[in-house]
Each structure stands twice: as structure tokens, then as C-alpha cells.
Design an enzyme around this catalytic site. Structure first.
Site, PDB file in Angstrom:
ATOM      1  N   SER A  20      54.509  39.586  49.314  1.00 45.46           N
ATOM      2  CA  SER A  20      54.499  40.154  47.955  1.00 45.46           C
ATOM      3  C   SER A  20      53.065  40.478  47.537  1.00 45.46           C
ATOM      4  O   SER A  20      52.102  39.901  48.070  1.00 45.46           O
ATOM      5  CB  SER A  20      55.103  39.131  46.976  1.00 45.46           C
ATOM      6  OG  SER A  20      55.070  39.607  45.639  1.00 45.46           O
ATOM      7  N   GLY A  21      52.943  41.396  46.587  1.00 48.58           N
ATOM      8  CA  GLY A  21      51.707  41.590  45.842  1.00 48.58           C
ATOM      9  C   GLY A  21      50.449  41.796  46.666  1.00 48.58           C
ATOM     10  O   GLY A  21      50.417  42.611  47.600  1.00 48.58           O
ATOM     11  N   ASP A  41      54.873  33.727  54.550  1.00 48.56           N
ATOM     12  CA  ASP A  41      55.311  33.543  53.160  1.00 48.56           C
ATOM     13  C   ASP A  41      56.495  32.582  53.205  1.00 48.56           C
ATOM     14  O   ASP A  41      56.977  32.200  54.280  1.00 48.56           O
ATOM     15  CB  ASP A  41      55.693  34.879  52.506  1.00 48.56           C
ATOM     16  CG  ASP A  41      55.457  34.860  50.990  1.00 48.56           C
ATOM     17  OD1 ASP A  41      56.029  33.977  50.321  1.00 48.56           O
ATOM     18  OD2 ASP A  41      54.729  35.729  50.479  1.00 48.56           O
ATOM     19  N   ASP A  67      55.767  27.259  54.479  1.00 49.84           N
ATOM     20  CA  ASP A  67      55.304  26.783  53.174  1.00 49.84           C
ATOM     21  C   ASP A  67      53.869  26.293  53.338  1.00 49.84           C
ATOM     22  O   ASP A  67      53.610  25.395  54.169  1.00 49.84           O
ATOM     23  CB  ASP A  67      56.241  25.635  52.728  1.00 49.84           C
ATOM     24  CG  ASP A  67      55.916  25.113  51.340  1.00 49.84           C
ATOM     25  OD1 ASP A  67      54.762  25.225  50.892  1.00 49.84           O
ATOM     26  OD2 ASP A  67      56.832  24.550  50.709  1.00 49.84           O
ATOM     27  N   VAL A  68      52.932  26.835  52.569  1.00 53.91           N
ATOM     28  CA  VAL A  68      51.525  26.465  52.743  1.00 53.91           C
ATOM     29  C   VAL A  68      51.219  25.039  52.300  1.00 53.91           C
ATOM     30  O   VAL A  68      50.110  24.553  52.556  1.00 53.91           O
ATOM     31  CB  VAL A  68      50.564  27.448  52.034  1.00 53.91           C
ATOM     32  CG1 VAL A  68      50.664  28.842  52.622  1.00 53.91           C
ATOM     33  CG2 VAL A  68      50.773  27.444  50.525  1.00 53.91           C
ATOM     34  N   TYR A 161      45.950  26.283  36.616  1.00 50.83           N
ATOM     35  CA  TYR A 161      45.651  27.458  37.455  1.00 50.83           C
ATOM     36  C   TYR A 161      44.142  27.697  37.506  1.00 50.83           C
ATOM     37  O   TYR A 161      43.559  27.880  38.589  1.00 50.83           O
ATOM     38  CB  TYR A 161      46.386  28.674  36.895  1.00 50.83           C
ATOM     39  CG  TYR A 161      46.184  29.944  37.686  1.00 50.83           C
ATOM     40  CD1 TYR A 161      46.996  30.243  38.782  1.00 50.83           C
ATOM     41  CD2 TYR A 161      45.181  30.849  37.359  1.00 50.83           C
ATOM     42  CE1 TYR A 161      46.816  31.407  39.514  1.00 50.83           C
ATOM     43  CE2 TYR A 161      44.992  32.015  38.080  1.00 50.83           C
ATOM     44  CZ  TYR A 161      45.807  32.293  39.158  1.00 50.83           C
ATOM     45  OH  TYR A 161      45.621  33.445  39.884  1.00 50.83           O
ATOM     46  N   LYS A 165      41.672  27.460  40.882  1.00 55.22           N
ATOM     47  CA  LYS A 165      40.919  28.589  41.441  1.00 55.22           C
ATOM     48  C   LYS A 165      39.423  28.285  41.512  1.00 55.22           C
ATOM     49  O   LYS A 165      38.744  28.699  42.461  1.00 55.22           O
ATOM     50  CB  LYS A 165      41.199  29.846  40.619  1.00 55.22           C
ATOM     51  CG  LYS A 165      42.644  30.341  40.749  1.00 55.22           C
ATOM     52  CD  LYS A 165      42.997  30.664  42.193  1.00 55.22           C
ATOM     53  CE  LYS A 165      44.368  31.305  42.351  1.00 55.22           C
ATOM     54  NZ  LYS A 165      44.666  31.689  43.740  1.00 55.22           N
ATOM     55  N   ALA A 195      47.922  44.448  39.009  1.00 56.39           N
ATOM     56  CA  ALA A 195      49.341  44.740  38.811  1.00 56.39           C
ATOM     57  C   ALA A 195      50.145  44.251  40.015  1.00 56.39           C
ATOM     58  O   ALA A 195      50.169  44.885  41.072  1.00 56.39           O
ATOM     59  CB  ALA A 195      49.536  46.241  38.621  1.00 56.39           C
ATOM     60  N   THR A 196      50.779  43.088  39.867  1.00 54.38           N
ATOM     61  CA  THR A 196      51.633  42.499  40.911  1.00 54.38           C
ATOM     62  C   THR A 196      52.794  41.797  40.215  1.00 54.38           C
ATOM     63  O   THR A 196      52.773  41.596  38.992  1.00 54.38           O
ATOM     64  CB  THR A 196      50.890  41.431  41.747  1.00 54.38           C
ATOM     65  OG1 THR A 196      50.730  40.259  40.917  1.00 54.38           O
ATOM     66  CG2 THR A 196      49.533  41.896  42.227  1.00 54.38           C
TER      67      THR A 196
HETATM   68  P1  NAP Z   1      52.716  37.297  44.101  1.00 55.18           P
HETATM   69  O1  NAP Z   1      53.113  38.737  44.132  1.00 55.18           O
HETATM   70  O2  NAP Z   1      53.590  36.330  43.403  1.00 55.18           O
HETATM   71  O3  NAP Z   1      52.450  36.834  45.616  1.00 55.18           O
HETATM   72  C1  NAP Z   1      52.214  35.482  45.941  1.00 55.18           C
HETATM   73  C2  NAP Z   1      53.036  35.161  47.160  1.00 55.18           C
HETATM   74  O4  NAP Z   1      52.760  33.799  47.558  1.00 55.18           O
HETATM   75  C3  NAP Z   1      54.545  35.239  46.864  1.00 55.18           C
HETATM   76  O5  NAP Z   1      55.219  35.920  47.888  1.00 55.18           O
HETATM   77  C4  NAP Z   1      54.916  33.771  46.813  1.00 55.18           C
HETATM   78  O6  NAP Z   1      56.280  33.517  47.109  1.00 55.18           O
HETATM   79  C5  NAP Z   1      53.998  33.193  47.864  1.00 55.18           C
HETATM   80  N1  NAP Z   1      53.987  31.737  47.802  1.00 55.18           N
HETATM   81  C6  NAP Z   1      54.090  30.954  46.687  1.00 55.18           C
HETATM   82  N2  NAP Z   1      54.104  29.662  47.046  1.00 55.18           N
HETATM   83  C7  NAP Z   1      54.039  29.625  48.402  1.00 55.18           C
HETATM   84  C8  NAP Z   1      54.049  28.579  49.354  1.00 55.18           C
HETATM   85  N3  NAP Z   1      54.127  27.281  48.977  1.00 55.18           N
HETATM   86  N4  NAP Z   1      53.970  28.893  50.652  1.00 55.18           N
HETATM   87  C9  NAP Z   1      53.898  30.186  51.062  1.00 55.18           C
HETATM   88  N5  NAP Z   1      53.888  31.224  50.207  1.00 55.18           N
HETATM   89  C10 NAP Z   1      53.966  30.950  48.889  1.00 55.18           C
HETATM   90  O7  NAP Z   1      51.288  37.151  43.400  1.00 55.18           O
HETATM   91  P2  NAP Z   1      49.929  37.990  43.560  1.00 55.18           P
HETATM   92  O8  NAP Z   1      49.558  38.469  42.217  1.00 55.18           O
HETATM   93  O9  NAP Z   1      49.975  38.926  44.701  1.00 55.18           O
HETATM   94  O10 NAP Z   1      48.932  36.778  43.909  1.00 55.18           O
HETATM   95  C11 NAP Z   1      48.328  36.636  45.188  1.00 55.18           C
HETATM   96  C12 NAP Z   1      47.096  35.751  45.027  1.00 55.18           C
HETATM   97  O11 NAP Z   1      46.161  36.435  44.173  1.00 55.18           O
HETATM   98  C13 NAP Z   1      47.387  34.408  44.354  1.00 55.18           C
HETATM   99  O12 NAP Z   1      46.621  33.395  44.970  1.00 55.18           O
HETATM  100  C14 NAP Z   1      46.939  34.638  42.926  1.00 55.18           C
HETATM  101  O13 NAP Z   1      46.588  33.440  42.296  1.00 55.18           O
HETATM  102  C15 NAP Z   1      45.757  35.563  43.150  1.00 55.18           C
HETATM  103  N6  NAP Z   1      45.382  36.347  41.964  1.00 55.18           N
HETATM  104  C16 NAP Z   1      46.256  37.229  41.386  1.00 55.18           C
HETATM  105  C17 NAP Z   1      45.859  37.946  40.264  1.00 55.18           C
HETATM  106  C18 NAP Z   1      46.749  38.936  39.591  1.00 55.18           C
HETATM  107  O14 NAP Z   1      46.373  39.427  38.501  1.00 55.18           O
HETATM  108  N7  NAP Z   1      47.898  39.285  40.143  1.00 55.18           N
HETATM  109  C19 NAP Z   1      44.559  37.774  39.759  1.00 55.18           C
HETATM  110  C20 NAP Z   1      43.704  36.883  40.373  1.00 55.18           C
HETATM  111  C21 NAP Z   1      44.121  36.172  41.479  1.00 55.18           C
HETATM  112  P3  NAP Z   1      57.320  33.435  45.860  1.00 55.18           P
HETATM  113  O15 NAP Z   1      57.340  34.813  45.240  1.00 55.18           O
HETATM  114  O16 NAP Z   1      58.604  33.060  46.510  1.00 55.18           O
HETATM  115  O17 NAP Z   1      56.770  32.386  44.923  1.00 55.18           O
END
Ligand code: NAP
Length: 255
Positions: A20-21, A41, A67-68, A161, A165, A195-196
Site C-alpha cells: 500500500s501507499g 506486508d 508481520d514486522v 506516533y 518516528k 496522499a495515501t
Molecule cells: P499505508 O498506505 O497504510 O501503508 C502502510 C502499510 O504497512 C500497509 O500496507 C499496512 O498494512 C502495512 N503494515 C501495517 N502494520 C504492519 C505490520 N505489522 N507488518 C507488516 N506490514 C504492516 O500508509 P503510508 O502512508 O504509505 O505509510 C507508509 C510509511 O510512511 C509509514 O511508516 C508512515 O508512518 C510513513 N509516513 C506516511 C505519511 C503520510 O502522510 N502518508 C507521512 C509521513 C510518514 P495494513 O493496511 O493492513 O495496516
């Protein structure tokens, strides 16, 4: 001296959160710049979509449902990558979760789960990947932290959170110094508002206009915009860069 390469040709990588994302886009981006990619994932996530997209770039990919927060899952994932794709050299740790609650009301379980996935999960991922990279003679890791490790987001009650981080950034520096003499570089990328699906959460979606106003570039990032900074840190172009955090936040932290 020739211009250093920004490509990752014929290296083998592992990306967590690749269903995802940001993680998915980075897994595809690593393939577009020449790497074969293990895509990790949670079981039930859409890893097949990521693997298919990588296949259409001409590179190889393997799905790693895991699972991480489970060290044994990560050891198994690294073993599968090395069996199917070859010696591991690169890794990106993007798996993460986010939610919100006022600090005075947050149940300990909610705090612990975010720390377990976002911090302990990154440590366990780095540990499994680092063992392989050290054995294979070197490589590079990028941890996806967040600008929330540097600032507290206006209007979001997410102490767990933000703390997780900030800890990822310090974990990154610590691992960089432990492994620097053995050919392994470790850096972090800190996205701003991107945007995710993570930003479709109800408590966040209604704040998008505020996020855009808080960002000097005036908008959220696309996932595409995380590829260049991450590939740079993984590539030979960053051969003297380790232990750093690269903010990719549209300027949020300038204000
Ligand atoms: P996302 O679309 O929710 O992607 C995160 C992925 O990690 C999801 O597929 C999720 O699975 C998976 N995940 C969650 N728990 C897990 C586990 N225990 N083991 C393996 N995989 C797991 O979110 P994203 O926005 O792309 O975020 C990616 C990273 O960027 C994250 O670390 C986030 O904190 C960071 N980040 C995001 C933003 C933002 O604005 N989007 C900004 C700063 C940093 P599930 O969907 O099943 O939970």
C-alpha cells in the site's frame, strides 16, 4: 572521477509495507531503477498488485506476507528473498500504522501497538536485513520515518506516533554508526503530508486543507515524490551519506 550512479541495477532489495501507499510506490520505484524486489506486508494485503506492477517493469519480485513485529517472519522473508532473487543488498522499511487519541485518554495498549509496529518493527526489520547485508559484504537501508519525528502536527493528537518516528530517526543513526565500517549505510526519509490510504482516516481527511496550508509548497506530496530521495540514499550517489534524515516535506519544517 565519473558521475556516480543514481541507479540500483541488478541489486536485490526488500521493502516492507509494500502492499500500500508509500511502500508500494517505493517497491515499484526500486524496480524501475533496476532492482529485483521482495515485497513484504501483512497477510491479506494486496502484495499481488505490487508484484504484478514490478513484473511489468521487467524486474523480478516476490511476495512476502509477514508481520514486522515478528522476528521469525522477518528472518523467513529475508531467506525467501535470498533464495528466489539472490543476495540481499538494499532495504526500505515503510510498514507503519497511525491513529490518534488525546494523550490523557490514550490506553496503554494503543500506545504500545504503535510503538510495536513503527519502532520495534523497524528495529526487527533492520536487524534481519542488516544480518544479511553484513554477511553479503555491504549495502544500504532506508527507514521511512516522518516529519512527525521532528515536529508535532498541528491539531493531531498522536503522541505515540510522533515519539515512534523520532525514535526511528535515532535508531537509524545508531545502526549507521554500528555498521559503518562494514559497508552498510543506514539513513531515513521523513515524508511530510502524503496522499495515501493512511491519510483517508476520518480524523485526518477533514484536515487536508489545513495540511496544505501548513505546507510551503501548498499541497500534499504524491507517493511518486518519495521515490527520488529514497533511491538516492540507496544508490552509490549517496556513498558518503549515512545516519542522516532526509526531510521530504514540502518545506513544512521551515515554518
Ligand atoms: P499505508 O498506505 O497504510 O501503508 C502502510 C502499510 O504497512 C500497509 O500496507 C499496512 O498494512 C502495512 N503494515 C501495517 N502494520 C504492519 C505490520 N505489522 N507488518 C507488516 N506490514 C504492516 O500508509 P503510508 O502512508 O504509505 O505509510 C507508509 C510509511 O510512511 C509509514 O511508516 C508512515 O508512518 C510513513 N509516513 C506516511 C505519511 C503520510 O502522510 N502518508 C507521512 C509521513 C510518514 P495494513 O493496511 O493492513 O495496516
Amino acid at each position: 572521477m565519473p558521475v556516480p550512479s543514481f541507479r540500483l541495477d541488478d541489486s536485490v532489495a526488500l521493502v516492507t509495507g509494500a502492499g500500500s501507499g508509500i511502500g508500494r510506490r517505493l517497491a515499484i520505484g526500486l524496480a524501475e531503477t533496476g532492482a529485483d524486489v521482495g515485497c513484504l506486508d501483512l497477510p491479506g494485503s494486496d502484495l499481488a498488485g505490487t508484484v504484478e506492477a514490478i513484473g511489468s517493469t521487467g524486474r523480478r519480485a516476490v511476495a512476502l506476507p509477514a508481520d514486522v513485529t515478528r522476528a521469525e517472519d522477518l528472518a523467513g522473508a529475508v531467506a525467501t528473498v535470498e533464495r528466489d532473487l539472490g543476495p540481499l543488498r538494499l532495504a526500505v522499511n515503510a510498514a507503519g500504522i497511525a491513529n490518534a487519541a488525546p494523550a490523557e485518554d490514550m490506553p496503554p495498549e494503543q500506545w504500545q501497538r504503535v510503538v510495536d509496529v513503527n519502532l520495534t518493527g523497524v528495529f526487527l526489520s533492520c536487524q534481519a536485513e542488516g544480518r544479511a547485508l553484513l554477511r553479503n559484504g555491504g549495502g544500504a537501508i532506508v527507514n521511512i520515518a516522518s516529519m512527525s519525528g521532528t515536529i508535532a502536527n498541528r491539531g493531531l493528537t498522536q503522541a505515540h506516533y510522533n515519539a515512534s518516528k523520532a525514535a526511528v530517526m535515532q535508531l537509524t543513526k545508531s545502526l549507521a554508526t554500528e555498521w559503518c565500517t562494514r559497508g552498510v549505510r543506514v539513513n531515513s526519509v521523513s515524508p511530510g503530508y502524503t496522499a495515501t490510504p493512511m491519510n483517508l482516516r476520518p480524523e485526518v481527511a477533514e484536515r487536508v486543507a489545513q495540511f496544505e496550508a501548513d505546507t510551503p509548497l501548498g499541497r500534499m506530496a504524491t507517493v511518486d515524490e518519495m521515490v527520488g530521495p529514497t533511491v538516492f540514499l540507496l544508490s552509490d550517489a549517496a556513498s558518503f551519506v549515512t545516519g542522516t534524515d532526509l526531510l521530504v516535506d514540502g518545506g513544512v519544517t521551515c515554518w
